[in-house]
Design an enzyme around this catalytic site. Structure first.
Site, PDB file in Angstrom:
ATOM      1  N   GLY A  94     -30.847  71.383  39.067  1.00  0.00           N
ATOM      2  CA  GLY A  94     -30.580  71.632  40.292  1.00  0.00           C
ATOM      3  C   GLY A  94     -31.360  71.464  41.559  1.00  0.00           C
ATOM      4  NE  ARG A 340     -41.521  68.566  36.136  1.00  0.00           N
ATOM      5  CZ  ARG A 340     -40.092  68.286  36.282  1.00  0.00           C
ATOM      6  NH1 ARG A 340     -39.888  67.339  35.939  1.00  0.00           N
ATOM      7  NH2 ARG A 340     -39.380  69.211  37.075  1.00  0.00           N
ATOM      8  CD  GLU A 479     -34.231  60.214  31.995  1.00  0.00           C
ATOM      9  OE1 GLU A 479     -35.135  60.408  31.246  1.00  0.00           O
ATOM     10  OE2 GLU A 479     -33.113  60.913  32.213  1.00  0.00           O
TER      11      GLU A 479
END
Length: 520
Positions: A94, A340, A479
């Protein structure tokens, strides 16, 4: 599937393969023959039901597309193969990256679209589709307000996620994507959007010109039982929007792209996150890009399945307000606020002589964990452990206690100096680690996000592999598309991408020319 359909499927695959040869000048004759196959022409132009727009998928991109199209006056049907709506978006954290939000300005944070673009380009190693990247970043502030107007509630502070040069992340009060999906679904239903679960996409229906005019589905489908349900044909007067997400749980297909992503590596994705819809788009010529760029979430824990409790704890507490150490040495070994890809790669290097994982330990204290909503759940299920002293913490995880205490001292000196000379971590929100209780978790990455998908233009139209022109009537968002994030997606940019590109697809599809279709 009927024998006739099996034959057609094989011919379509032959066509795509031949078209790929044709790009280099080989097999041109074969491509010409295959493209003329009767299989690509619908047996009928009569449909069981007809609407203006069909949206496949009900996550951030799908629901944003459906609602935006409905706002524009189009009739919309949303289908999802799963028994509940939302897909990965419901279990997402979220968090949304927003450039120039009112909350940033309130806290004196100077941000811009250009800065966000620069950050995402750096994380993407320059592989990003810059036009699509700029479209997303330009739309974040407006889309955040759009979500807020539909009832999404946000925490009253801005977060600094790894890879971002400054704090720009806003998060729902639930710390979950459900805080976005539920209001969007409620609004869509209230506006008359036709919402259908357990409806599996089987293929596309095209007219004689090659335009996508509808889809073939299995209604009353029970995932993952392939033969369940019954075949129906739904027509789309304006277009079909594909918002089907990634393929992180499709072990066979992800290994084709990255052989090391075996079944031994867990995923944060829901069970339905597979490549089925991607393959259907490729069968009608969609251009797939960056399929081997698959992101690992560096905040996950091997002590629980899926997204779990550690992900939120590490994102909001460990990484910005604590440190991560090698359990064998008690020493830091990477920048905890890197992107990441960099963090996941660093963690994956922690292995013993036999190549087995040596799980790093991430920790902070009570002050650092104050805003971590999953702390109590993590403690309850023994994913997160509590210790009153650093020596006790070291004993819990087999860390050399003197080395751990010394590392914390070194960290505190770096915080005082405002500079991390060892790994270059941004220190804007760095916190000294002075007293317990301490909270810690074992860490190991999980398959999280697919940067690759089908190539689209800034009108959200899916582009053909050979012609590079839009496939008429076919749009995609979220995506399911590829290129926006390049080699690595920055945290909180999935919500941004999904909502912005979904709205873009919905608005432009609704504005497209409508064609006449027959209904049975």
């Amino acid at each position: 599937m009927s024998k006739e359909k099996d034959i057609c499927q094989g011919r379509r695959q032959m066509m795509v393969g031949a078209a790929a040869f044709a790009v280099t000048g080989l097999g041109a004759g074969m491509a010409s023959k295959a493209s003329a196959s009767e299989c690509d022409k619908p047996k009928t132009k009569e449909f069981d039901e007809v609407v203006d727009i069909i949206v496949v998928g009900s996550g951030f991109a799908g629901m944003s597309a459906a609602l935006q199209a409905r706002e524009a006056g189009a009739s919309v049907m949303v289908i999802d193969k799963m028994p509940v709506f939302g897909g990965n978006s419901t279990i997402n954290g979220g968090a949304m990256a927003v450039a120039g939000s009112p909350l940033q300005k309130q806290h004196g944070i100077q941000d811009s679209v250009a800065t966000m673009v620069t950050d995402m380009l750096e994380a993407g190693r320059g592989m990003n589709d810059v036009e699509m990247l700029e479209l997303v970043c330009n739309g974040t502030a407006d889309s955040w307000q759009w979500l807020t107007d539909y009832g999404v509630k946000w925490k009253p502070f801005v977060q600094h996620f790894g890879g971002h040069s400054l704090p720009r992340v806003l998060q729902t009060v639930e710390s979950s994507g459900a805080g976005i999906i539920r209001p969007l679904i409620a609004a869509a239903k209230a506006k008359g959007v036709d919402m259908r679960t357990q409806t599996q996409l089987e293929g596309f229906v095209k007219d004689d010109t090659g335009r996508v005019i509808g889809i073939e589905v299995r209604a009353d489908y029970y995932f993952p039982k392939k033969r369940t349900g019954h075949i129906r044909h739904y027509g789309a007067r304006k277009g079909v929007i594909m918002a089907t997400g990634g393929f992180g749980r499709d072990i066979e297909y992800r290994q084709m792209q990255q052989p090391q992503l075996t079944a031994e590596l867990d995923s944060t994705n829901h069970p339905g996150a597979n490549a089925d819809a991607l393959k259907q788009m490729m069968l009608i010529g969609a251009n797939p890009i960056h399929l081997d760029q698959i992101q690992l979430g560096p905040w996950a824990s091997p002590d629980e399945k899926g997204f779990g409790t550690a992900s939120q704890f590490n994102t909001i507490a460990t990484y910005p307000r604590g440190i991560v150490v090698d359990a064998r040495t008690g020493k830091r070994f990477f920048n905890e606020l890197a992107d990441r890809k960099a963090r996941a790669q660093a963690i994956m290097t922690r292995r013993d002589d036999q190549g087995r994982p040596v799980y790093p330990i991430g920790f902070t204290n009570a002050k650092g964990a104050k805003k971590a909503q999953t702390l109590d759940w993590g403690l309850k299920y023994h994913v997160i452990k509590q210790a009153e002293t650093l020596e006790e913490l070291a004993k819990l995880y087999g860390i050399p206690p003197k080395a751990l205490v010394e590392q914390v001292k070194e960290w505190n000196l770096a915080v005082d100096a405002g500079v991390d000379n060892e790994f270059g971590r941004p220190m804007q929100k760095a916190m000294k680690l002075e007293k317990g209780p301490w909270y810690a978790v074992r860490m190991w990455p999980k398959v999280h996000y697919c940067m690759g998908g089908v190539k689209v233009n800034t009108h959200s139209q899916v582009l053909h592999l050979v012609t590079t022109k839009p496939i008429p009537g076919l749009y995609a968002a979220g995506e399911a598309t590829g290129g926006i994030h390049g080699a690595s997606r920055l945290g909180a940019c999935a919500v941004a991408e999904g909502v912005v590109t979904g709205r873009n697809a919905g608005r432009l599809c609704a504005a497209s020319k409508s064609i006449d279709l027959k209904q049975v």
